[in-house]
Write an enzyme that holds these catalytic residues in place. Sequence first.
Site, PDB file in Angstrom:
ATOM      1  N   GLU A   1      -0.328   4.291  10.120  1.00 11.08           N
ATOM      2  CA  GLU A   1      -1.738   4.189   9.925  1.00 11.08           C
ATOM      3  C   GLU A   1      -2.344   5.340  10.670  1.00 11.08           C
ATOM      4  O   GLU A   1      -3.415   5.150  11.320  1.00 11.08           O
ATOM      5  CB  GLU A   1      -2.397   2.901  10.505  1.00 11.08           C
ATOM      6  CG  GLU A   1      -2.693   1.989   9.217  1.00 11.08           C
ATOM      7  CD  GLU A   1      -1.700   1.602   8.278  1.00 11.08           C
ATOM      8  OE1 GLU A   1      -1.202   2.406   7.516  1.00 11.08           O
ATOM      9  OE2 GLU A   1      -1.286   0.457   8.489  1.00 11.08           O
ATOM     10  N   GLY A   2      -1.615   6.499  10.730  1.00  8.83           N
ATOM     11  CA  GLY A   2      -2.179   7.669  11.595  1.00  8.83           C
ATOM     12  C   GLY A   2      -1.437   7.671  12.764  1.00  8.83           C
ATOM     13  O   GLY A   2      -1.580   6.886  13.543  1.00  8.83           O
TER      14      GLY A   2
ATOM     15  N   HIS B   1      12.868  -6.327  33.628  1.00  5.21           N
ATOM     16  CA  HIS B   1      14.052  -7.076  33.212  1.00  5.21           C
ATOM     17  C   HIS B   1      15.608  -6.313  33.440  1.00  5.21           C
ATOM     18  O   HIS B   1      16.662  -7.155  33.208  1.00  5.21           O
ATOM     19  CB  HIS B   1      14.079  -7.530  31.716  1.00  5.21           C
ATOM     20  CG  HIS B   1      12.997  -8.431  31.526  1.00  5.21           C
ATOM     21  ND1 HIS B   1      11.793  -8.279  31.391  1.00  5.21           N
ATOM     22  CD2 HIS B   1      13.177  -9.806  31.033  1.00  5.21           C
ATOM     23  CE1 HIS B   1      11.118  -9.195  31.256  1.00  5.21           C
ATOM     24  NE2 HIS B   1      12.017 -10.516  30.650  1.00  5.21           N
ATOM     25  N   GLY B   2      15.447  -5.002  33.875  1.00  4.38           N
ATOM     26  CA  GLY B   2      16.859  -4.494  34.258  1.00  4.38           C
ATOM     27  C   GLY B   2      17.804  -4.627  32.851  1.00  4.38           C
ATOM     28  O   GLY B   2      17.211  -4.518  31.799  1.00  4.38           O
TER      29      GLY B   2
ATOM     30  N   PHE C   1       0.746  -1.302   0.023  1.00  7.00           N
ATOM     31  CA  PHE C   1       0.009   0.001  -0.140  1.00  7.00           C
ATOM     32  C   PHE C   1       0.949   1.204   0.132  1.00  7.00           C
ATOM     33  O   PHE C   1       1.788   1.365   0.849  1.00  7.00           O
ATOM     34  CB  PHE C   1      -0.953   0.019   1.338  1.00  7.00           C
ATOM     35  CG  PHE C   1      -1.617   1.171   1.523  1.00  7.00           C
ATOM     36  CD1 PHE C   1      -3.083   1.382   0.998  1.00  7.00           C
ATOM     37  CD2 PHE C   1      -1.099   2.067   2.315  1.00  7.00           C
ATOM     38  CE1 PHE C   1      -3.604   2.481   1.118  1.00  7.00           C
ATOM     39  CE2 PHE C   1      -1.873   3.230   2.651  1.00  7.00           C
ATOM     40  CZ  PHE C   1      -3.169   3.540   2.156  1.00  7.00           C
TER      41      PHE C   1
HETATM   42  C1  LIG Z   1       7.452   1.083   9.760  1.00  5.35           C
HETATM   43  C2  LIG Z   1       6.783   2.030   9.106  1.00  5.35           C
HETATM   44  C3  LIG Z   1       6.073   1.229   8.091  1.00  5.35           C
HETATM   45  C4  LIG Z   1       5.227   2.140   7.049  1.00  5.35           C
HETATM   46  N1  LIG Z   1       4.510   1.834   6.145  1.00  5.35           N
HETATM   47  C5  LIG Z   1       3.816   2.386   5.211  1.00  5.35           C
HETATM   48  C6  LIG Z   1       3.343   1.666   3.995  1.00  5.35           C
HETATM   49  O1  LIG Z   1       3.177   0.306   4.076  1.00  5.35           O
HETATM   50  N2  LIG Z   1       2.567   2.677   3.464  1.00  5.35           N
HETATM   51  C7  LIG Z   1       2.558   3.974   3.678  1.00  5.35           C
HETATM   52  O2  LIG Z   1       1.880   4.638   2.774  1.00  5.35           O
HETATM   53  N3  LIG Z   1       3.135   4.586   4.358  1.00  5.35           N
HETATM   54  C8  LIG Z   1       3.919   3.831   5.290  1.00  5.35           C
HETATM   55  N4  LIG Z   1       4.571   4.389   6.512  1.00  5.35           N
HETATM   56  C9  LIG Z   1       4.466   5.751   6.311  1.00  5.35           C
HETATM   57  C10 LIG Z   1       3.343   6.308   7.656  1.00  5.35           C
HETATM   58  O3  LIG Z   1       2.070   6.230   7.166  1.00  5.35           O
HETATM   59  C11 LIG Z   1       3.832   7.835   8.142  1.00  5.35           C
HETATM   60  O4  LIG Z   1       5.026   7.927   8.585  1.00  5.35           O
HETATM   61  C12 LIG Z   1       2.595   8.496   8.741  1.00  5.35           C
HETATM   62  O5  LIG Z   1       1.592   8.564   8.076  1.00  5.35           O
HETATM   63  C13 LIG Z   1       3.123   9.744   9.304  1.00  5.35           C
HETATM   64  O6  LIG Z   1       3.702  10.602   8.241  1.00  5.35           O
HETATM   65  P1  LIG Z   1       5.192  11.375   8.577  1.00  5.35           P
HETATM   66  O7  LIG Z   1       5.966  10.216   8.999  1.00  5.35           O
HETATM   67  O8  LIG Z   1       5.663  11.806   7.186  1.00  5.35           O
HETATM   68  O9  LIG Z   1       5.149  12.458   9.690  1.00  5.35           O
HETATM   69  P2  LIG Z   1       4.776  13.799   9.630  1.00  5.35           P
HETATM   70  O10 LIG Z   1       3.136  13.900   8.859  1.00  5.35           O
HETATM   71  O11 LIG Z   1       5.691  14.568   9.033  1.00  5.35           O
HETATM   72  O12 LIG Z   1       4.446  14.370  10.971  1.00  5.35           O
HETATM   73  C14 LIG Z   1       5.502  14.394  12.044  1.00  5.35           C
HETATM   74  C15 LIG Z   1       4.942  14.823  13.443  1.00  5.35           C
HETATM   75  O13 LIG Z   1       4.120  15.699  13.417  1.00  5.35           O
HETATM   76  C16 LIG Z   1       2.784  15.728  13.694  1.00  5.35           C
HETATM   77  N5  LIG Z   1       1.829  16.253  13.122  1.00  5.35           N
HETATM   78  C17 LIG Z   1       1.509  16.343  11.860  1.00  5.35           C
HETATM   79  N6  LIG Z   1       0.604  17.345  11.571  1.00  5.35           N
HETATM   80  C18 LIG Z   1       0.068  17.532  12.625  1.00  5.35           C
HETATM   81  C19 LIG Z   1      -0.784  18.362  13.203  1.00  5.35           C
HETATM   82  N7  LIG Z   1      -1.638  19.096  12.224  1.00  5.35           N
HETATM   83  N8  LIG Z   1      -1.114  18.736  14.486  1.00  5.35           N
HETATM   84  C20 LIG Z   1      -0.178  18.079  15.391  1.00  5.35           C
HETATM   85  N9  LIG Z   1       0.818  17.279  15.187  1.00  5.35           N
HETATM   86  C21 LIG Z   1       1.081  17.029  13.830  1.00  5.35           C
HETATM   87  C22 LIG Z   1       2.881  13.799  13.651  1.00  5.35           C
HETATM   88  O14 LIG Z   1       1.945  13.359  14.381  1.00  5.35           O
HETATM   89  C23 LIG Z   1       4.114  13.631  13.767  1.00  5.35           C
HETATM   90  O15 LIG Z   1       4.443  13.272  15.326  1.00  5.35           O
HETATM   91  C24 LIG Z   1       5.482   3.836   7.157  1.00  5.35           C
HETATM   92  C25 LIG Z   1       5.851   4.412   8.375  1.00  5.35           C
HETATM   93  C26 LIG Z   1       6.668   3.433   9.218  1.00  5.35           C
HETATM   94  C27 LIG Z   1       7.414   3.968  10.183  1.00  5.35           C
END
Ligand SMILES: Cc1cc2nc3c(=O)[nH]c(=O)nc-3n(C[C@H](O)[C@H](O)[C@H](O)COP(=O)(O)OP(=O)(O)OC[C@H]3O[C@@H](n4cnc5c(N)ncnc54)[C@H](O)[C@@H]3O)c2cc1C
Length: 375
Positions: free
Chosen positions: A357-358, A332-333, A120
Amino acid sequence: MNISAQQRNLQMEFRAFVDQFVIPSAGESDRTEKLSPEVMKKMAEKGYIGSMIAREYDGMGLDMIGLGLLNEEFGRGCSSARSLLTVHGMVALAISRWGTYEQKEQWLGRMASGEVIGAFALTEPYVGSDAKSMETSADLFEDHYVINGRKKWITMGQIADVFLIFAHCNGKPTAFLLDKHTEGFLIRPISGMMGARASMLAELRFDQCKVPKENRLGGEGSGLSHIALTCLDYGRYTIAWGCVGLGQACLEECLQYSNTRRQFGDLLSSHQLIQKMITEMVVDIKAARLLCLNAGYLKEQGDPDSIMETWNAKYFASRMINKVANDAIQIHGANGCHNSYPLERYYRDSKLNEIIEGTTQMHEILIASHASTMF
Ligand SMILES: Cc1cc2nc3c(=O)[nH]c(=O)nc-3n(C[C@H](O)[C@H](O)[C@H](O)COP(=O)(O)OP(=O)(O)OC[C@H]3O[C@@H](n4cnc5c(N)ncnc54)[C@H](O)[C@@H]3O)c2cc1C
């Protein structure tokens, strides 16, 4: 809230499978950043890869509670294997729900058998939570679209055969099914992740990718509001259950350890501050499991509230597992900090659940704004 005898039997079957095949290879998968091909083969043989696909396409056709229990057990064993179930399921469900007859025929049978793996792809290097701002574009030329752009952090991107990707089409978010062999499509593996390290993430590049018009999934403009919504709801549901399973794994390790290690002449388990941490784990895991079950039952009934209840379950469960994994290391220290115990992997894996996923913050914004419409 109870599960039926049939669901209990399934749960036992899943548990036995995870104990026998998934847990023994989970540490190695973490170190090598690859899921074991033998485990994936076994998952396919048992039908688990196609657990969410209807029987008419040779899937297991599990109900939502059955799917939850499966993801709980895989979450207990290996977060990366659970991730495979999540993203493959997101794509399969999107095709099942929104695909044309031809798209279903083309993909679902092979996805059920594990011959074809789905990924996805929504996130981009400069676009995460704010998915509407995605920069990938799709331009229509008679019988095909030309796609340009990039996606990042795509789980199972290194091994997937079909990618559900999202692009702006005349400013309208639109979903497409992209075969990995498409010309102009490049997959670049990502290594060095903190947790779920065998999720085989990839960055994707689309350079003048020519995609037949019939590969569009749903209508132009339905990409986020319909297709991604279906996928992410299922993704959140399975992740919430996975957190419950990971919590259970932490708890079981803590019970075992605290009942064998002695300090100050007594077992750790007899020290009240340790008991407090165990108590919180037990109750928090149970609460998360109940939220997951509630979301699952509502989904089975087709209740639209199930979407909101899934947000609640994922929010609670992903925060719960971070506290549980943190306390599990504490109990577990120093041993908890070393990879001779699985706790340090659990701790690393747990954090990702607050991002995928959000993020936690996106959940807080959505849950609070929904609550304010209720009164
Ligand atoms: C292990 C892993 C697997 C993943 N797999 C997939 C995948 O299969 N497909 C895919 O499409 N994506 C994938 N992702 C991406 C994932 O969906 C995104 O990392 C996620 O949606 C957050 O986006 P970002 O990392 O760009 O953070 P950003 O959106 O840049 O946010 C950075 C920080 O700012 C905060 N923030 C952003 N906007 C606001 C707001 N309006 N108010 C307050 N706080 C805010 C966020 O909560 C976060 O803490 C994966 C990520 C990881 C780590």
